[in-house]
Design a protein around this motif. Structure first.
Motif, mmCIF file in Angstrom:
data_model
loop_
_atom_site.group_PDB
_atom_site.id
_atom_site.type_symbol
_atom_site.label_atom_id
_atom_site.label_comp_id
_atom_site.label_asym_id
_atom_site.label_seq_id
_atom_site.Cartn_x
_atom_site.Cartn_y
_atom_site.Cartn_z
ATOM 1 N N PRO A 13 -4.708 22.513 13.769
ATOM 2 C CA PRO A 13 -5.033 21.205 13.207
ATOM 3 C C PRO A 13 -6.344 20.636 13.751
ATOM 4 C CG PRO A 13 -2.768 21.265 13.994
ATOM 5 C CD PRO A 13 -3.439 22.504 14.495
ATOM 6 N N SER A 14 -6.966 19.775 12.966
ATOM 7 C CA SER A 14 -8.162 19.071 13.405
ATOM 8 C C SER A 14 -7.816 18.242 14.630
ATOM 9 C CB SER A 14 -8.652 18.153 12.277
ATOM 10 O OG SER A 14 -9.787 17.434 12.680
ATOM 11 N N GLY A 15 -8.631 18.354 15.688
ATOM 12 C CA GLY A 15 -8.400 17.593 16.909
ATOM 13 C C GLY A 15 -7.597 18.326 17.961
ATOM 14 N N VAL A 16 -7.165 19.566 17.652
ATOM 15 C CA VAL A 16 -6.319 20.293 18.617
ATOM 16 C C VAL A 16 -7.129 20.914 19.751
ATOM 17 C CG1 VAL A 16 -6.322 22.617 17.589
ATOM 18 C CG2 VAL A 16 -4.228 21.733 18.660
ATOM 19 N N MET A 127 2.653 15.826 17.978
ATOM 20 C CA MET A 127 1.870 15.131 16.954
ATOM 21 C C MET A 127 1.300 13.827 17.528
ATOM 22 S SD MET A 127 1.581 16.990 14.328
ATOM 23 C CE MET A 127 0.919 15.805 13.146
ATOM 24 N N ALA A 128 2.040 13.190 18.429
ATOM 25 C CA ALA A 128 1.539 11.954 19.044
ATOM 26 C C ALA A 128 0.272 12.221 19.848
ATOM 27 C CB ALA A 128 2.620 11.339 19.936
ATOM 28 N N GLU A 129 0.250 13.345 20.579
ATOM 29 C CA GLU A 129 -0.928 13.701 21.357
ATOM 30 C C GLU A 129 -2.093 14.056 20.434
ATOM 31 O OE1 GLU A 129 -3.673 14.783 24.326
ATOM 32 O OE2 GLU A 129 -1.958 13.415 24.282
ATOM 33 N N LEU A 130 -1.796 14.735 19.329
ATOM 34 C CA LEU A 130 -2.853 15.067 18.372
ATOM 35 C C LEU A 130 -3.482 13.792 17.813
ATOM 36 C CD1 LEU A 130 -4.295 17.383 16.838
ATOM 37 C CD2 LEU A 130 -2.617 17.063 15.026
ATOM 38 N N GLU A 131 -2.654 12.821 17.469
ATOM 39 C CA GLU A 131 -3.172 11.546 16.958
ATOM 40 C C GLU A 131 -4.042 10.865 18.008
ATOM 41 O OE1 GLU A 131 -1.694 7.325 14.936
ATOM 42 O OE2 GLU A 131 -0.217 8.887 15.429
ATOM 43 N N ARG A 132 -3.607 10.899 19.264
ATOM 44 C CA ARG A 132 -4.394 10.290 20.339
ATOM 45 C C ARG A 132 -5.763 10.949 20.456
ATOM 46 N NH1 ARG A 132 -6.239 10.928 25.114
ATOM 47 N NH2 ARG A 132 -5.478 13.058 25.314
ATOM 48 N N ARG A 133 -5.796 12.284 20.362
ATOM 49 C CA ARG A 133 -7.068 13.006 20.458
ATOM 50 C C ARG A 133 -7.985 12.681 19.280
ATOM 51 N NH1 ARG A 133 -5.061 19.122 22.223
ATOM 52 N NH2 ARG A 133 -3.944 18.503 24.130
ATOM 53 N N LEU A 134 -7.410 12.634 18.075
ATOM 54 C CA LEU A 134 -8.219 12.328 16.891
ATOM 55 C C LEU A 134 -8.848 10.939 16.994
ATOM 56 C CD1 LEU A 134 -6.043 13.744 13.967
ATOM 57 C CD2 LEU A 134 -8.362 14.461 14.561
ATOM 58 N N ARG A 135 -8.039 9.983 17.397
ATOM 59 C CA ARG A 135 -8.562 8.617 17.520
ATOM 60 C C ARG A 135 -9.566 8.523 18.664
ATOM 61 N NH1 ARG A 135 -5.987 5.421 14.116
ATOM 62 N NH2 ARG A 135 -3.878 5.947 13.418
ATOM 63 N N GLY A 136 -9.352 9.300 19.702
ATOM 64 C CA GLY A 136 -10.239 9.274 20.863
ATOM 65 C C GLY A 136 -11.632 9.812 20.575
ATOM 66 N N ARG A 137 -11.757 10.653 19.533
ATOM 67 C CA ARG A 137 -13.078 11.196 19.203
ATOM 68 C C ARG A 137 -14.021 10.110 18.705
ATOM 69 N NH1 ARG A 137 -12.144 16.816 15.907
ATOM 70 N NH2 ARG A 137 -11.784 15.372 14.197
ATOM 71 N N GLY A 138 -13.437 9.089 18.043
ATOM 72 C CA GLY A 138 -14.248 7.990 17.534
ATOM 73 C C GLY A 138 -15.158 8.367 16.388
ATOM 74 N N THR A 139 -14.879 9.503 15.718
ATOM 75 C CA THR A 139 -15.744 9.955 14.619
ATOM 76 C C THR A 139 -15.091 9.775 13.253
ATOM 77 O OG1 THR A 139 -14.885 12.216 14.831
ATOM 78 C CG2 THR A 139 -16.887 11.680 16.076
ATOM 79 N N LEU A 149 -3.953 13.920 9.928
ATOM 80 C CA LEU A 149 -2.591 14.045 10.467
ATOM 81 C C LEU A 149 -1.641 14.612 9.420
ATOM 82 C CD1 LEU A 149 -2.309 10.749 12.551
ATOM 83 C CD2 LEU A 149 -2.353 13.092 13.440
ATOM 84 N N ALA A 150 -1.807 14.175 8.163
ATOM 85 C CA ALA A 150 -0.979 14.718 7.077
ATOM 86 C C ALA A 150 -1.258 16.207 6.901
ATOM 87 C CB ALA A 150 -1.242 13.959 5.784
ATOM 88 N N ASP A 151 -2.549 16.579 6.941
ATOM 89 C CA ASP A 151 -2.920 17.994 6.826
ATOM 90 C C ASP A 151 -2.354 18.795 7.997
ATOM 91 O OD1 ASP A 151 -4.303 17.498 4.498
ATOM 92 O OD2 ASP A 151 -6.288 17.493 5.439
ATOM 93 N N ALA A 152 -2.361 18.191 9.197
ATOM 94 C CA ALA A 152 -1.867 18.877 10.389
ATOM 95 C C ALA A 152 -0.393 19.249 10.237
ATOM 96 C CB ALA A 152 -2.063 18.004 11.625
ATOM 97 N N ARG A 153 0.392 18.349 9.668
ATOM 98 C CA ARG A 153 1.824 18.642 9.483
ATOM 99 C C ARG A 153 2.016 19.851 8.559
ATOM 100 N NH1 ARG A 153 1.540 12.983 9.508
ATOM 101 N NH2 ARG A 153 2.537 12.092 11.366
ATOM 102 N N LYS A 154 1.206 19.936 7.509
ATOM 103 C CA LYS A 154 1.288 21.084 6.589
ATOM 104 C C LYS A 154 0.851 22.362 7.287
ATOM 105 C CE LYS A 154 0.210 18.137 2.605
ATOM 106 N NZ LYS A 154 -0.840 17.797 1.625
ATOM 107 N N GLU A 155 -0.231 22.262 8.073
ATOM 108 C CA GLU A 155 -0.745 23.445 8.777
ATOM 109 C C GLU A 155 0.262 23.972 9.793
ATOM 110 O OE1 GLU A 155 -5.517 22.387 8.551
ATOM 111 O OE2 GLU A 155 -4.308 21.624 10.210
ATOM 112 N N MET A 156 0.955 23.054 10.485
ATOM 113 C CA MET A 156 1.941 23.470 11.486
ATOM 114 C C MET A 156 3.060 24.287 10.841
ATOM 115 S SD MET A 156 1.019 22.316 14.530
ATOM 116 C CE MET A 156 2.480 22.061 15.513
#
Length: 199
Positions: A13-16, A127-139, A149-156
């Motif tokens: 997933p993006s942000g992993v 998934m909570a940690e993934l969300e934290r990382r995505l938001r932490g990038r600030g991009t 996050l929706a795409d990440a669930r499908k990818e998992m």
């Protein structure tokens, strides 16, 4: 020790943390080749054309698709990404294994074209940690974070189609595990140019 040049795919997933992991492993395994992907998304601050990505518009990307120049390509988060065949072929011809850092769609496409490719899926601790990382990038804006996050669930859900799964809960441990996977598959193959031993 002889090594067989292999094609490795790293997805997740993006942000992993795929990019950071691959960079760590490449620092340890100096002869490991990394292709530069093509994309239709605009460059981010600090990204360089031909080094970070080959940036191209939709028309140029489509011309290459029609010419059969891509090993794989896919729509990801509203943009097209792909791996040019010439990038992988150049490195394997040198006897160097290739590592593709690509999305799950692309990884499964590579598996269909190259059944001997080794697919490695990088998972977040949660998934909570993934969300934290995505938001932490600030991009990313809120809509982009939600889409990723929706795409990440499908990818998992597709992770079971991969040969190896690594949880990136500790960067150093995950990098060590990924390096071990690569070295194991290379040395359990067949003879090839010993470019790594000569490096």
């Amino acid at each position: 020790m002889t090594r067989e040049a292999r094609l490795f795919v790293v997805s997740g997933p993006s942000g992993v943390g795929k990019g950071t992991l691959v960079a760590r492993v490449r620092a340890r395994l100096s002869c490991l080749g990394l292709t530069v992907s093509a994309t239709t998304r605009p460059p981010r601050v600090g990204e360089i054309d031909g080094s970070s990505y080959y940036f191209m518009d939709d028309a140029a990307f489509e011309r290459r698709v029609q010419a059969g120049e891509f090993l794989e390509w896919a729509w990801v988060h509203g943009h097209r990404y792909g791996t040019l065949k010439r990038e992988a072929d150049r490195l394997i011809a040198q006897g160097r294994s290739v590592i593709l850092e690509i999305d799950v769609q692309g990884g499964l496409s590579v598996r269909r074209a190259h059944p001997d490719a080794v697919l490695v899926f990088i998972e977040p601790p949660s998934m909570a940690e993934l969300e934290r990382r995505l938001r932490g990038r600030g991009t990313e804006d809120e809509a982009s974070v939600s889409r990723r996050l929706a795409d990440a669930r499908k990818e998992m859900e597709l992770a079971r189609s991969y040969d190896v799964r690594i949880v990136n809960d500790d960067l150093e441990r995950a990098a060590t595990e990924l390096a071990h996977v690569i070295e194991t598959y290379e040395t359990n193959g067949g003879p090839s140019k010993d470019v790594c031993d000569q490096a």
